[in-house]
Design a protein around this motif. Sequence first.
Motif, PDB file in Angstrom:
ATOM      1  N   UNK A   1     -21.745  36.875 -37.055  1.00  0.00           N
ATOM      2  CA  UNK A   1     -20.553  37.197 -37.823  1.00  0.00           C
ATOM      3  C   UNK A   1     -19.550  37.879 -36.909  1.00  0.00           C
ATOM      4  N   UNK A   2     -18.279  37.726 -37.218  1.00  0.00           N
ATOM      5  CA  UNK A   2     -17.233  38.409 -36.460  1.00  0.00           C
ATOM      6  C   UNK A   2     -16.293  39.097 -37.429  1.00  0.00           C
TER       7      UNK A   2
ATOM      8  N   UNK B   1     -27.595  45.424 -33.826  1.00  0.00           N
ATOM      9  CA  UNK B   1     -27.021  44.196 -34.353  1.00  0.00           C
ATOM     10  C   UNK B   1     -25.684  43.815 -33.764  1.00  0.00           C
ATOM     11  N   UNK B   2     -25.079  44.704 -32.959  1.00  0.00           N
ATOM     12  CA  UNK B   2     -23.785  44.385 -32.337  1.00  0.00           C
ATOM     13  C   UNK B   2     -24.042  43.515 -31.114  1.00  0.00           C
ATOM     14  N   UNK B   3     -23.371  42.368 -31.052  1.00  0.00           N
ATOM     15  CA  UNK B   3     -23.584  41.463 -29.923  1.00  0.00           C
ATOM     16  C   UNK B   3     -22.346  41.293 -29.058  1.00  0.00           C
TER      17      UNK B   3
ATOM     18  N   UNK C   1     -15.350  42.450 -33.244  1.00  0.00           N
ATOM     19  CA  UNK C   1     -16.756  42.818 -33.109  1.00  0.00           C
ATOM     20  C   UNK C   1     -17.618  41.667 -33.628  1.00  0.00           C
ATOM     21  N   UNK C   2     -18.574  41.252 -32.817  1.00  0.00           N
ATOM     22  CA  UNK C   2     -19.554  40.256 -33.237  1.00  0.00           C
ATOM     23  C   UNK C   2     -20.847  40.959 -33.597  1.00  0.00           C
ATOM     24  N   UNK C   3     -21.442  40.570 -34.721  1.00  0.00           N
ATOM     25  CA  UNK C   3     -22.649  41.259 -35.185  1.00  0.00           C
ATOM     26  C   UNK C   3     -23.540  40.303 -35.972  1.00  0.00           C
ATOM     27  N   UNK C   4     -24.799  40.723 -36.151  1.00  0.00           N
ATOM     28  CA  UNK C   4     -25.731  39.941 -36.971  1.00  0.00           C
ATOM     29  C   UNK C   4     -26.112  40.747 -38.208  1.00  0.00           C
ATOM     30  N   UNK C   5     -27.085  40.274 -38.957  1.00  0.00           N
ATOM     31  CA  UNK C   5     -27.438  40.907 -40.219  1.00  0.00           C
ATOM     32  C   UNK C   5     -28.083  42.281 -40.073  1.00  0.00           C
ATOM     33  N   UNK C   6     -28.332  42.744 -38.859  1.00  0.00           N
ATOM     34  CA  UNK C   6     -28.912  44.075 -38.661  1.00  0.00           C
ATOM     35  C   UNK C   6     -27.911  45.195 -38.952  1.00  0.00           C
TER      36      UNK C   6
END
Length: 68
Positions: free
Chosen positions: A2-3, A29-31, A44-49
């Motif tokens: 997600x962004x 979770x931040x990528x 910011x790119x992130x996942x479900x964490x």
Amino acid sequence: MNKVHYNISGIQNTEIKTQLKNALDKLEGISMVNIDAARGSIEVGYNQSTDENSIKSCIENVGCNIES
């Protein structure tokens, strides 16, 4: 991944930019973190964490304001 993109104020110098990037990198979770101080924007790119509320809180805790 997600962004999320925010327009922010409060990035007066490279020290604050570095603090903001380091704080976000510590969130699980931040990528990806892209900060454009000249434009006053952050992506910011992130996942479900993590979630948007955690990201917003982190940005504001560094001393930056999210503009609506």
